[in-house]
Write a protein that holds these residues in place. Structure first.
Motif, PDB file in Angstrom:
ATOM      1  N   VAL A 279      42.685  36.096  44.944  1.00  0.00           N
ATOM      2  CA  VAL A 279      43.285  35.328  46.039  1.00  0.00           C
ATOM      3  C   VAL A 279      43.052  33.848  45.779  1.00  0.00           C
ATOM      4  CG1 VAL A 279      43.319  34.916  48.518  1.00  0.00           C
ATOM      5  CG2 VAL A 279      42.893  37.227  47.643  1.00  0.00           C
ATOM      6  N   ARG A 280      44.125  33.120  45.495  1.00  0.00           N
ATOM      7  CA  ARG A 280      44.025  31.688  45.200  1.00  0.00           C
ATOM      8  C   ARG A 280      44.387  30.891  46.450  1.00  0.00           C
ATOM      9  NH1 ARG A 280      46.456  31.445  38.975  1.00  0.00           N
ATOM     10  NH2 ARG A 280      44.538  32.250  38.005  1.00  0.00           N
ATOM     11  N   ALA A 281      43.372  30.252  47.007  1.00  0.00           N
ATOM     12  CA  ALA A 281      43.535  29.537  48.269  1.00  0.00           C
ATOM     13  C   ALA A 281      43.778  28.049  48.041  1.00  0.00           C
ATOM     14  CB  ALA A 281      42.284  29.719  49.126  1.00  0.00           C
ATOM     15  N   THR A 282      44.554  27.466  48.936  1.00  0.00           N
ATOM     16  CA  THR A 282      44.718  26.013  48.947  1.00  0.00           C
ATOM     17  C   THR A 282      43.445  25.390  49.530  1.00  0.00           C
ATOM     18  OG1 THR A 282      45.888  26.257  51.057  1.00  0.00           O
ATOM     19  CG2 THR A 282      47.242  26.060  49.072  1.00  0.00           C
TER      20      THR A 282
ATOM     21  N   ASP B 233      37.037  23.740  57.473  1.00  0.00           N
ATOM     22  CA  ASP B 233      36.184  24.375  58.471  1.00  0.00           C
ATOM     23  C   ASP B 233      36.775  24.124  59.856  1.00  0.00           C
ATOM     24  OD1 ASP B 233      34.087  25.445  56.759  1.00  0.00           O
ATOM     25  OD2 ASP B 233      33.589  23.355  56.345  1.00  0.00           O
ATOM     26  N   LYS B 234      37.800  24.898  60.172  1.00  0.00           N
ATOM     27  CA  LYS B 234      38.493  24.783  61.453  1.00  0.00           C
ATOM     28  C   LYS B 234      38.677  26.176  62.046  1.00  0.00           C
ATOM     29  CE  LYS B 234      41.060  20.492  60.626  1.00  0.00           C
ATOM     30  NZ  LYS B 234      42.394  19.838  60.674  1.00  0.00           N
TER      31      LYS B 234
ATOM     32  N   TYR C 199      49.178  22.307  52.518  1.00  0.00           N
ATOM     33  CA  TYR C 199      48.510  22.908  51.378  1.00  0.00           C
ATOM     34  C   TYR C 199      47.015  23.002  51.687  1.00  0.00           C
ATOM     35  CZ  TYR C 199      52.936  22.092  49.031  1.00  0.00           C
ATOM     36  OH  TYR C 199      54.268  22.107  48.694  1.00  0.00           O
ATOM     37  N   GLU C 200      46.721  23.720  52.756  1.00  0.00           N
ATOM     38  CA  GLU C 200      45.344  23.892  53.204  1.00  0.00           C
ATOM     39  C   GLU C 200      45.285  25.120  54.096  1.00  0.00           C
ATOM     40  OE1 GLU C 200      45.707  20.660  56.855  1.00  0.00           O
ATOM     41  OE2 GLU C 200      44.886  20.036  54.910  1.00  0.00           O
ATOM     42  N   ILE C 201      44.073  25.655  54.240  1.00  0.00           N
ATOM     43  CA  ILE C 201      43.868  26.844  55.061  1.00  0.00           C
ATOM     44  C   ILE C 201      42.415  26.839  55.515  1.00  0.00           C
ATOM     45  CG2 ILE C 201      43.292  28.298  53.064  1.00  0.00           C
ATOM     46  CD1 ILE C 201      44.664  30.631  54.498  1.00  0.00           C
ATOM     47  N   CYS C 202      42.151  27.313  56.710  1.00  0.00           N
ATOM     48  CA  CYS C 202      40.760  27.349  57.153  1.00  0.00           C
ATOM     49  C   CYS C 202      40.070  28.584  56.585  1.00  0.00           C
ATOM     50  CB  CYS C 202      40.668  27.319  58.676  1.00  0.00           C
ATOM     51  SG  CYS C 202      41.219  28.819  59.502  1.00  0.00           S
TER      52      CYS C 202
END
Length: 214
Positions: free
Chosen positions: A151-154, A158-159, A179-182
């Motif tokens: 799993v390649r995360a952007t 910390d939200k 291009y972000e994910i908590c």
């Protein structure tokens, strides 16, 4: 395997993403083993099946943590030195020796991505050593005979969780941001994937689901 109670070892369990995996995994009813070098961080954590203290660089420690488990969620690479490849190799060896088949690993969307076009090359250069290590670890996983998913995360934030996530097979970039994910949403994705074999032997990119322009 969705909906079934699973025995899952979380490697990197006391990191910022790992703690979300533990919390959500317990809520889903899974029997979780936390593998960590910092067991004191789990002293007040309720609902775990087991806590194994050890180091991912020691085969005997890893084998103790994953023995008789249905699956592994591996979140490695947060140390100051790039050793994800070494730890991944040991995890794979332990899986072979104990006949553990399923593993879901966290990786980076920066590997092979070009978007967002302005800042991505800069971060790829700044993080070139850790990214090279992460790529080598991913290649070890891909060449293994395990039931793996990467799993390649952007960019991780910390939200609070949103539950709004986009997924894309590797080789296809996200055409727009964010291009972000908590970390909480990433943890949910990891558990969703480990509960299913639909994405076995696949690399999945993940990011938040809505454009900043929406």
């Amino acid at each position: 395997m969705g909906g079934m109670v699973m025995k899952i070892t979380v490697i990197g369990s006391t990191g910022r993403t790992g703690m979300h995996v533990l919390e959500q995994g317990v809520r889903r009813g899974h029997e979780l083993t936390a593998f960590t070098r910092r067991p004191h961080l789990l002293e007040n954590f309720n609902g775990l099946k087991n806590v194994v203290t050890g180091d991912g660089l020691h085969l005997s420690d890893v084998k103790k943590a994953i023995d008789k488990q249905d699956a592994i969620i591996a979140i490695v690479g947060d140390r100051s030195t790039p050793i994800a490849t070494d730890i991944t190799g040991i995890i794979i060896q332990a899986m072979y020796e104990l006949d553990v088949q399923r593993i879901v690993c966290v990786s980076s969307y920066l590997l092979g991505s070009t978007r967002p076009r302005v800042i991505t090359p800069l971060f790829q250069w700044l993080l070139r050593h850790s990214l090279a290590d992460r790529l080598s670890a991913d290649q070890l996983i891909q060449s293994s005979k395990t039931e793996w998913t990467i799993v390649r995360a952007t960019r991780l934030l910390d939200k609070p969780a949103t539950g709004n996530v986009r997924r894309q097979k590797a080789g296809y970039e996200f055409e727009f941001g964010p291009y972000e994910i908590c970390r909480a949403d990433l943890a949910a994705v990891l558990l969703d994937i480990v509960e299913s074999r639909d994405d076995s032997k696949s690399i999945i990119n993940v990011t938040w689901g809505k454009s900043k322009n929406e």
